[in-house]
Design a protein around this motif. Structure first.
Motif, short mmCIF file in Angstrom:
data_model
loop_
_atom_site.label_atom_id
_atom_site.label_comp_id
_atom_site.label_asym_id
_atom_site.label_seq_id
_atom_site.Cartn_x
_atom_site.Cartn_y
_atom_site.Cartn_z
N LEU A 251 24.69 43.89 68.89
CA LEU A 251 25.90 44.24 69.62
C LEU A 251 25.62 45.06 70.88
CD1 LEU A 251 28.23 45.24 66.64
CD2 LEU A 251 28.24 43.09 67.93
N THR A 252 24.59 45.90 70.83
CA THR A 252 24.32 46.80 71.94
C THR A 252 24.15 46.08 73.28
OG1 THR A 252 23.31 48.41 70.46
CG2 THR A 252 22.80 48.62 72.79
N PRO A 253 23.42 44.95 73.34
CA PRO A 253 23.27 44.27 74.65
C PRO A 253 24.59 43.79 75.23
CG PRO A 253 21.60 43.51 73.10
CD PRO A 253 22.59 44.32 72.31
N LEU A 254 25.63 43.66 74.40
CA LEU A 254 26.93 43.19 74.87
C LEU A 254 27.88 44.33 75.22
CD1 LEU A 254 27.56 40.51 72.07
CD2 LEU A 254 26.55 40.12 74.34
N SER A 255 27.46 45.58 74.93
CA SER A 255 28.40 46.69 75.00
C SER A 255 28.60 47.26 76.39
CB SER A 255 27.94 47.82 74.07
OG SER A 255 26.67 48.31 74.47
N GLY A 256 27.77 46.89 77.36
CA GLY A 256 27.96 47.36 78.73
C GLY A 256 27.93 48.87 78.82
N ASP A 257 28.96 49.45 79.45
CA ASP A 257 29.04 50.90 79.63
C ASP A 257 29.77 51.60 78.48
OD1 ASP A 257 27.76 50.68 82.08
OD2 ASP A 257 29.64 50.42 83.18
N ALA B 177 20.23 53.24 54.62
CA ALA B 177 21.00 52.36 55.50
C ALA B 177 21.71 51.29 54.70
CB ALA B 177 20.07 51.71 56.52
N LEU B 178 22.93 50.97 55.11
CA LEU B 178 23.69 49.91 54.49
C LEU B 178 23.40 48.62 55.22
CD1 LEU B 178 27.15 51.68 54.06
CD2 LEU B 178 25.34 51.42 52.36
N ASP B 179 22.83 47.65 54.51
CA ASP B 179 22.51 46.38 55.15
C ASP B 179 23.77 45.57 55.44
OD1 ASP B 179 19.81 46.88 55.12
OD2 ASP B 179 19.53 46.04 53.12
N ALA B 180 24.73 45.64 54.52
CA ALA B 180 26.04 45.00 54.71
C ALA B 180 25.93 43.58 55.21
CB ALA B 180 26.91 45.81 55.66
N ASP C 268 20.58 49.17 61.34
CA ASP C 268 20.56 49.01 62.80
C ASP C 268 20.43 47.55 63.23
OD1 ASP C 268 17.98 48.49 62.10
OD2 ASP C 268 17.05 49.93 63.47
N GLN C 269 20.35 46.62 62.27
CA GLN C 269 20.17 45.22 62.63
C GLN C 269 21.39 44.66 63.36
OE1 GLN C 269 19.16 43.15 59.03
NE2 GLN C 269 17.18 44.18 58.81
#
Length: 235
Positions: A144-150, A215-218, A138-139
């Protein structure tokens, strides 16, 4: 999908009634079933098979209720054969359709993948969907989430399933432009989500929440475009 209460405008599409819950709604949140020639239960995910359709809300819980209460036999007014592993088979079919719909969006030029490319696309403007592998760390998503808007967050496919859609070994993040092909992704993902509950909240991960499973750290994904760099042939 919200069911019951105020009826939707018929122009939005036909409504069907769930044989277990008794509630009506648009077909986007339902699965159609028909009875095969040998009396076996057949999921009609494309909604094209002949025969009298039986509609069910697309969740594992409702499906299990339908099997336990013999709702399919009552609706068909005839004996219906349901294999013991039917729920697992149905989940696999839903996952394949969801991955195939992502592949179609990619082939239509509506998709980007790789952390940096997704980040740049989100900064550029609104997108239709933000995809995150359900077995991914989830890192990166937290950035990315704050940039994803709607944008709708889709986290019902594994990194391998997303990889198949993009012709790679694995994919952690992707972004889809808003378009008809993306609308299909949203529908297929919504139906699959009833069998694979969301592992992360819509407004982004918190410190005490993590995806189900390893989880995959990738780290390569966080550096840029090397995500899933080993090529595969298109599905």
């Amino acid at each position: 999908m919200t069911r019951g209460g105020k009826r939707r405008n018929r122009e939005e599409g036909p409504e069907r009634r769930c044989i277990v819950l008794g509630e009506s709604g648009l077909t986007e949140g339902l699965i159609r079933f028909v009875i095969g020639p040998d009396g076996d239960l057949v999921p009609d995910l494309a909604e094209r098979l002949p025969g009298r359709g039986m509609w069910l809300t697309s969740t594992a819980e409702v499906l299990n209720q339908a099997i336990r209460k013999r709702a399919f036999s009552r609706a068909a007014r005839a004996p219906v054969i349901v294999p013991e592993d039917f729920a697992e088979r149905l989940e696999s079919l839903l996952a394949r359709r969801a991955a195939d719909s992502v592949a179609l969006a990619r082939k239509a030029g509506l998709a980007v993948t790789g952390f940096e490319k997704v980040k740049a696309r989100l900064k550029k403007g609104s997108v239709g969907a933000l995809l995150h592998a359900r077995d991914g760390s989830d890192q990166g998503l937290g950035k990315l989430t704050p940039l994803s808007g709607d944008a709708t967050l889709i986290d019902v496919l594994t990194s391998e399933e997303l990889g198949l859609a993009f012709g790679r070994d694995y994919v952690i993040h992707a972004a889809l432009d808003a378009d008809g092909a993306t609308d299909r992704v949203l529908r297929e993902a919504a139906r699959l989500s009833g069998f694979r509950p969301r592992t992360l909240p819509l407004d982004g991960p918190s410190g005490d929440q993590a995806p189900v499973g390893p989880a995959l750290d990738a780290p390569a994904d966080d550096r840029g475009d090397t995500e899933g760099s080993a090529a595969r042939s298109d599905p």
